[in-house]
Design a protein around this motif. Structure first.
Motif, short mmCIF file in Angstrom:
data_model
loop_
_atom_site.label_atom_id
_atom_site.label_comp_id
_atom_site.label_asym_id
_atom_site.label_seq_id
_atom_site.Cartn_x
_atom_site.Cartn_y
_atom_site.Cartn_z
N MET A 39 0.77 -1.28 0.20
CA MET A 39 0.22 0.03 -0.04
C MET A 39 0.82 1.30 0.05
SD MET A 39 -2.87 -1.25 2.34
CE MET A 39 -3.71 0.27 2.72
N LEU A 40 2.20 1.21 0.14
CA LEU A 40 3.02 2.34 -0.02
C LEU A 40 3.89 2.14 -1.26
CD1 LEU A 40 3.22 5.19 1.17
CD2 LEU A 40 5.22 4.13 2.47
N ALA A 41 4.81 1.07 -1.21
CA ALA A 41 5.93 1.03 -2.24
C ALA A 41 5.18 0.66 -3.49
CB ALA A 41 6.76 -0.03 -1.77
N LEU A 42 4.44 -0.06 -3.50
CA LEU A 42 3.71 -0.45 -4.74
C LEU A 42 3.03 0.66 -5.35
CD1 LEU A 42 4.03 -3.05 -6.28
CD2 LEU A 42 1.62 -3.78 -5.46
N PRO A 43 1.99 1.30 -4.60
CA PRO A 43 1.24 2.36 -5.05
C PRO A 43 2.27 3.73 -5.67
CG PRO A 43 0.07 1.89 -3.29
CD PRO A 43 1.57 1.03 -3.26
N ILE A 44 3.26 3.76 -4.96
CA ILE A 44 4.31 4.81 -5.38
C ILE A 44 4.95 4.66 -6.73
CG2 ILE A 44 6.44 6.21 -5.00
CD1 ILE A 44 4.45 7.22 -3.02
N ALA A 46 3.69 2.39 -8.79
CA ALA A 46 2.59 2.84 -9.94
C ALA A 46 2.47 4.07 -10.43
CB ALA A 46 1.04 1.84 -9.39
N LEU A 47 2.49 4.97 -9.28
CA LEU A 47 2.34 6.43 -9.68
C LEU A 47 3.83 6.83 -10.53
CD1 LEU A 47 0.93 8.65 -8.63
CD2 LEU A 47 2.54 9.39 -7.11
#
Lengths: 319, 267
Positions: A39-44, A46-47
């Motif tokens: 929920m933090l590393a992956l979304p960033i 993805a961003l």
């Protein structure tokens, strides 16, 4: 330790044992770590990926390109003038908002430290009774709704707000003062008020840790109170003060609530642009590029700041 | 007492007035019998509070926030407890960088967290936005707070008690429930309360990640545009402020009960 009477226990734990211990430790950590990755590393990540895609109307073009970043820095001949500064960017809005956000949040941070330091000093050196009560009193505002604390300033500064109607009621002014709300100044005041409670605690902790005998020694050796403050107290409280200023500066650059509620058209910040690109203009890739650029610029400013004040040296001195 | 009233004391009192003044105007105007938040005050009324009972969309938003906050508080505490144990009791290699990584949500602007989650939820996984996505985002922002509350509690009591329990033949699991958990209980309760408050009051992430349903802050935000909704907003705001303040005080009191800590930060 029982180890003294039991020589077998003294021998260092075998590698296998230590390894098993680490394994258990990481096992306990893994649920929280998994959540943080997902929920933090992956979304960033993805961003970042999204910022290299492009939006064509309703279609998302998934071929990799630096077009979004190029758009942020592409130049043109006619400058856009903002406060007398010429911007030669073809799309100057992000650059202008970024500079404005940094200046506003820097001003708010300086105000926060200036307001919080004396309060932290007061807590550390003057309060002897009911210390816990004072600290709870200072931390409560930080935990209550950010949205409401910002809204409170709209009630205070508004056209029909507390200051205007109050001054009118006692006959100081006839017409409401319009310059109070909806400008960068209102945003800075509100930001400073919202974050000041958060800044006190780190400064207080570093002041509290100062060995009181150092202060006595300085006085005994002839330092005046003021000199003692600048030579002992201020340098030794630097780690907490630096931490506090970063804890305020970093999140406020990208703040969305404050400029939206009290900023008006003149007080918008970079967070408003990100929100608009994502939710209104349907250009998430450009919004992602703006958000990533913002984070990089914040990181750069923080790095330069820490290097300039010699943070390593300051930390080492504390040891 | 009089000789204590020096500059710093005066400053401290002005500071507290500055800190609380703007916020305390909200209940003052909410109890005022007028359509605008203006001086002079017109008279005392409870009608702004009474009319909240009929406001179904607000009650719905309140229920949504309540559900999310309770779930988030429990989940983040359950996730934070083993992690806090691992970071305080096992001298792990890479422990310090892992801890910094866990604290990252504290320093990343929430709008970046919000859009990053929005991207992964919509563009990568194609999940519909709902209250579940809001709750997921809230767990992320609550974790660092719950972790630091629990870690400071775990550091506050003697780890030898746990070793004694192991030496006397308890399993790791028994030791946790018979020794660690009871001693850490004030921290656990305060972590639950902190998680609840943070989630209940959080706006930006909920604003980006909610679907058709509102949480209370998102509902409140939607009302701020209409000047004629001002009295209702003031009443609701006052209740939220009082509620949060009570919970924070409870969390702080519970946290500092029991074993003293030598960290000056948590008095």
């Amino acid at each position: 330790m029982t180890a003294l009477s039991d020589p077998i226990e003294v021998s260092p734990p075998r590698d296998a044992e230590r390894f098993r211990r680490w394994l258990r430790g990481y096992g306990l950590l893994s649920p929280a770590l998994a959540v943080m990755f997902a929920m933090l590393a992956l979304p960033i990540a993805a961003l970042v990926l999204l910022s290299f895609w492009t939006q064509n109307g309703f279609e998302l073009d998934r071929s990799l390109t630096v077009e979004n970043y190029a758009q942020l820095v592409r130049l043109k001949d006619e400058p856009t003038i903002w406060f007398g500064i010429p911007f030669y960017f073809n799309y100057p809005v992000p650059a202008i908002l970024m500079i404005k956000s940094v200046i506003m949040s820097l001003t708010a941070t300086i105000a926060v430290i200036a307001l919080a330091y004396p309060m932290a000093y007061f807590l550390a050196f003057r309060v002897h009774k009911h210390k816990a009560l004072w600290i709870i009193m200072i931390t409560i505002p930080f935990w209550t709704s950010y949205l409401l604390r910002v809204f409170a300033w709209k009630v205070v500064l508004g056209f029909n707000g507390a200051i205007n109607s109050g001054l009118k009621a006692i006959g100081v002014i006839d017409q409401p003062l319009e310059f109070l709300l909806y400008n960068p100044g209102a945003v800075v005041i509100t930001l400073a008020h919202s974050w000041v409670a958060f800044a006190i605690l780190p400064i207080y902790v570093s002041l509290e840790k100062i060995d009181r005998s150092l202060l006595e020694a300085a006085s005994d050796l002839g330092d005046s109170k003021l000199k003692r403050f600048f030579r002992i107290t201020l340098p030794l409280s630097a780690p907490g003060t630096v931490a506090a200023s970063l804890l305020v500066f970093i999140p406020t650059v990208g703040d969305y609530v404050t400029p939206t509620l009290v900023g008006g058209p003149g007080g918008t910040m970079i967070g408003n642009l990100v929100q608009e690109l994502f939710l209104k203009q349907n250009n998430a890739p450009l919004g992602a590029a703006v958000a990533i650029t913002m984070m990089l610029i914040i990181a750069l400013i923080v790095a330069i700041f820490l290097w300039a004040i010699g943070y390593r040296r300051i930390r080492a001195r504390r040891m | 007492m009089l000789n204590k009233l020096d500059g710093l004391w005066v400053y401290a009192i002005i500071f507290i007035v500055f800190l609380y003044g703007p916020v305390l105007l909200m209940p003052v105007f909410a109890l005022n019998d007028g359509t605008f938040a203006t001086f002079p005050l017109k008279g005392f009324t409870l009608k702004n509070f009474a009319s909240m009972a009929q406001n179904t969309s607000m009650i719905l938003a309140f229920q949504n926030s309540l559900k999310i906050a309770i779930g988030v508080a429990i989940l983040s505490t359950v996730l934070a407890m083993p992690a806090a144990l691992a970071l305080t009791r096992f001298r792990l290699p890479m422990g310090a960088p892992i801890q910094s990584f866990m604290m990252l949500p504290l320093v990343i602007p929430s709008i970046v967290i919000a859009v990053a989650l929005l991207v992964i939820i919509l563009k990568i996984f194609g999940i519909q936005l709902s209250l579940w996505t809001v709750a997921a985002g809230h767990v992320l922002v609550c974790l660092p707070f719950c972790m630091s509350v629990l870690m400071s509690r775990l550091e506050g009591f003697d780890a030898n008690l746990e070793e004694a329990s192991r030496d006397l033949g308890c399993s790791a699991w028994q030791t946790f429930w018979r020794v660690t958990f009871p001693l850490a209980l004030p921290g656990v309760i305060s972590s639950l309360l902190m998680g609840f408050i943070i989630s209940f009051d959080e706006f930006v992430i909920a604003f980006f990640l909610t679907g058709t349903e509102n949480t209370l802050p998102v509902y409140l935000f939607s009302q701020l545009r209409f000047p004629n909704k001002m009295p209702g907003v003031l009443a609701l705001g006052s209740l939220i402020l009082v509620g949060s303040a009570v919970l924070v005080i409870a969390a702080e009191i519970i946290r500092k009960r029991g074993a003293p800590s030598n960290n000056p930060g948590d008095f």
